[in-house]
Design a protein around this motif. Structure first.
Motif, PDB file in Angstrom:
ATOM      1  N   SER A 185       0.828  -1.204   0.000  1.00  0.00           N
ATOM      2  CA  SER A 185       0.000   0.000   0.000  1.00  0.00           C
ATOM      3  C   SER A 185       0.863   1.255   0.000  1.00  0.00           C
ATOM      4  O   SER A 185       1.993   1.249   0.501  1.00  0.00           O
ATOM      5  N   LEU A 186       0.295   2.303  -0.546  1.00  0.00           N
ATOM      6  CA  LEU A 186       0.887   3.637  -0.489  1.00  0.00           C
ATOM      7  C   LEU A 186      -0.240   4.641  -0.365  1.00  0.00           C
ATOM      8  O   LEU A 186      -1.360   4.396  -0.849  1.00  0.00           O
ATOM      9  N   ARG A 187       0.059   5.771   0.247  1.00  0.00           N
ATOM     10  CA  ARG A 187      -0.896   6.872   0.259  1.00  0.00           C
ATOM     11  C   ARG A 187      -0.244   8.093  -0.363  1.00  0.00           C
ATOM     12  O   ARG A 187       0.772   8.587   0.138  1.00  0.00           O
ATOM     13  N   VAL A 203      -7.662   8.236 -13.185  1.00  0.00           N
ATOM     14  CA  VAL A 203      -7.752   7.188 -12.174  1.00  0.00           C
ATOM     15  C   VAL A 203      -8.969   7.396 -11.275  1.00  0.00           C
ATOM     16  O   VAL A 203      -9.776   6.492 -11.081  1.00  0.00           O
ATOM     17  N   ALA A 204      -9.084   8.584 -10.714  1.00  0.00           N
ATOM     18  CA  ALA A 204     -10.164   8.852  -9.757  1.00  0.00           C
ATOM     19  C   ALA A 204     -10.342  10.355  -9.627  1.00  0.00           C
ATOM     20  O   ALA A 204      -9.435  11.125  -9.966  1.00  0.00           O
ATOM     21  N   ALA A 205     -11.521  10.745  -9.133  1.00  0.00           N
ATOM     22  CA  ALA A 205     -11.763  12.165  -8.889  1.00  0.00           C
ATOM     23  C   ALA A 205     -12.789  12.323  -7.787  1.00  0.00           C
ATOM     24  O   ALA A 205     -13.606  11.424  -7.532  1.00  0.00           O
ATOM     25  N   ILE A 206     -12.747  13.495  -7.156  1.00  0.00           N
ATOM     26  CA  ILE A 206     -13.704  13.831  -6.109  1.00  0.00           C
ATOM     27  C   ILE A 206     -14.214  15.240  -6.371  1.00  0.00           C
ATOM     28  O   ILE A 206     -13.433  16.157  -6.656  1.00  0.00           O
ATOM     29  N   LYS A 254     -11.210   0.206  -8.579  1.00  0.00           N
ATOM     30  CA  LYS A 254     -12.339   0.133  -7.640  1.00  0.00           C
ATOM     31  C   LYS A 254     -12.102  -0.953  -6.611  1.00  0.00           C
ATOM     32  O   LYS A 254     -11.694  -2.060  -6.946  1.00  0.00           O
ATOM     33  N   GLY A 255     -12.348  -0.625  -5.358  1.00  0.00           N
ATOM     34  CA  GLY A 255     -12.155  -1.578  -4.279  1.00  0.00           C
ATOM     35  C   GLY A 255     -10.732  -1.623  -3.756  1.00  0.00           C
ATOM     36  O   GLY A 255     -10.470  -2.243  -2.726  1.00  0.00           O
ATOM     37  N   ARG A 256      -9.802  -0.991  -4.476  1.00  0.00           N
ATOM     38  CA  ARG A 256      -8.401  -0.972  -4.037  1.00  0.00           C
ATOM     39  C   ARG A 256      -7.925   0.439  -3.685  1.00  0.00           C
ATOM     40  O   ARG A 256      -7.138   0.612  -2.765  1.00  0.00           O
ATOM     41  N   PHE A 257      -8.388   1.432  -4.439  1.00  0.00           N
ATOM     42  CA  PHE A 257      -7.970   2.813  -4.236  1.00  0.00           C
ATOM     43  C   PHE A 257      -9.111   3.599  -3.596  1.00  0.00           C
ATOM     44  O   PHE A 257     -10.284   3.347  -3.882  1.00  0.00           O
ATOM     45  N   THR A 258      -8.730   4.570  -2.773  1.00  0.00           N
ATOM     46  CA  THR A 258      -9.709   5.456  -2.148  1.00  0.00           C
ATOM     47  C   THR A 258      -9.222   6.888  -2.246  1.00  0.00           C
ATOM     48  O   THR A 258      -8.121   7.203  -1.788  1.00  0.00           O
ATOM     49  N   ILE A 259     -10.053   7.734  -2.846  1.00  0.00           N
ATOM     50  CA  ILE A 259      -9.731   9.157  -2.918  1.00  0.00           C
ATOM     51  C   ILE A 259     -10.480   9.869  -1.798  1.00  0.00           C
ATOM     52  O   ILE A 259     -11.632   9.539  -1.497  1.00  0.00           O
ATOM     53  N   SER A 260      -9.813  10.820  -1.181  1.00  0.00           N
ATOM     54  CA  SER A 260     -10.447  11.589  -0.112  1.00  0.00           C
ATOM     55  C   SER A 260      -9.818  12.974  -0.070  1.00  0.00           C
ATOM     56  O   SER A 260      -8.828  13.228  -0.755  1.00  0.00           O
ATOM     57  N   ARG A 261     -10.392  13.845   0.712  1.00  0.00           N
ATOM     58  CA  ARG A 261      -9.842  15.181   0.803  1.00  0.00           C
ATOM     59  C   ARG A 261      -9.998  15.702   2.219  1.00  0.00           C
ATOM     60  O   ARG A 261     -10.898  15.304   2.955  1.00  0.00           O
ATOM     61  N   ASP A 262      -9.115  16.599   2.593  1.00  0.00           N
ATOM     62  CA  ASP A 262      -9.184  17.311   3.857  1.00  0.00           C
ATOM     63  C   ASP A 262      -9.141  18.792   3.514  1.00  0.00           C
ATOM     64  O   ASP A 262      -8.074  19.341   3.228  1.00  0.00           O
ATOM     65  N   MET A 313      -3.851   3.777  -1.816  1.00  0.00           N
ATOM     66  CA  MET A 313      -3.754   2.696  -2.788  1.00  0.00           C
ATOM     67  C   MET A 313      -3.379   1.410  -2.065  1.00  0.00           C
ATOM     68  O   MET A 313      -2.304   1.323  -1.472  1.00  0.00           O
ATOM     69  N   ASN A 314      -4.257   0.441  -2.120  1.00  0.00           N
ATOM     70  CA  ASN A 314      -4.036  -0.862  -1.489  1.00  0.00           C
ATOM     71  C   ASN A 314      -3.966  -1.953  -2.548  1.00  0.00           C
ATOM     72  O   ASN A 314      -4.362  -1.741  -3.698  1.00  0.00           O
ATOM     73  N   SER A 315      -3.483  -3.102  -2.149  1.00  0.00           N
ATOM     74  CA  SER A 315      -3.395  -4.267  -3.053  1.00  0.00           C
ATOM     75  C   SER A 315      -2.742  -3.884  -4.376  1.00  0.00           C
ATOM     76  O   SER A 315      -3.233  -4.244  -5.455  1.00  0.00           O
ATOM     77  N   LEU A 316      -1.651  -3.186  -4.283  1.00  0.00           N
ATOM     78  CA  LEU A 316      -0.971  -2.722  -5.495  1.00  0.00           C
ATOM     79  C   LEU A 316      -0.389  -3.884  -6.277  1.00  0.00           C
ATOM     80  O   LEU A 316       0.029  -4.898  -5.699  1.00  0.00           O
ATOM     81  N   ASN A 317      -0.373  -3.727  -7.579  1.00  0.00           N
ATOM     82  CA  ASN A 317       0.243  -4.724  -8.463  1.00  0.00           C
ATOM     83  C   ASN A 317       1.112  -4.005  -9.479  1.00  0.00           C
ATOM     84  O   ASN A 317       1.042  -2.777  -9.618  1.00  0.00           O
TER      85      ASN A 317
END
Length: 125
Positions: free
Chosen positions: A17-19, A48-51, A65-73, A83-87
């Motif tokens: 994983s990486l963030r 890849v993704a957007a918010i 989907k199901g591996r990456f999560t986008i968020s904001r502060d 990013m989880n379960s990276l390949n």
């Protein structure tokens, strides 16, 4: 002038994983739709993704989907990509980008107004 700076990339083994972080200066994060793109060696840059800034609606491409999560502060003017379960297919330079239109989430490069310089993510097999 809005500036975006990415951080958090690196070398990780398959399954790791990486963030990634993207800090915005010269502007207010909540006013923008924020996207993450990536460019693998020899390939075109892809969305890849957007918010969305107005209401936090999120969109991902199917492959993450199901591996990456986008968020904001908003308080920190920072958007994240967990990013989880990276390949190895995730190996790329990752870029964050800001869309000032505050419209629906858009996936084309030309729809984004400001870009960071990117951060390298390498996943070893």
């Amino acid at each position: 002038q809005v500036q975006l700076v990415e951080s958090g990339g690196g070398l990780v083994q398959t399954g790791g994983s990486l963030r990634l972080s993207c800090t915005v200066s010269g502007g207010t994060l909540s006013r923008y739709n924020m996207g993450w793109f990536r460019q693998a060696p020899g390939k075109e840059r892809e969305f890849v993704a957007a918010i969305r800034g107005s209401d936090g609606i999120i969109y991902y491409i199917d492959s993450v989907k199901g591996r990456f999560t986008i968020s904001r502060d908003n308080a920190k003017n920072t958007v994240y990509l967990q990013m989880n379960s990276l390949n190895p297919e995730d190996t790329a330079v990752y870029y964050c980008a800001a869309d000032l239109s505050r419209a629906v989430i858009r996936r084309r490069e030309n729809d984004y107004d400001y870009w960071g310089r990117g951060t390298q993510v390498t996943v070893s097999s």
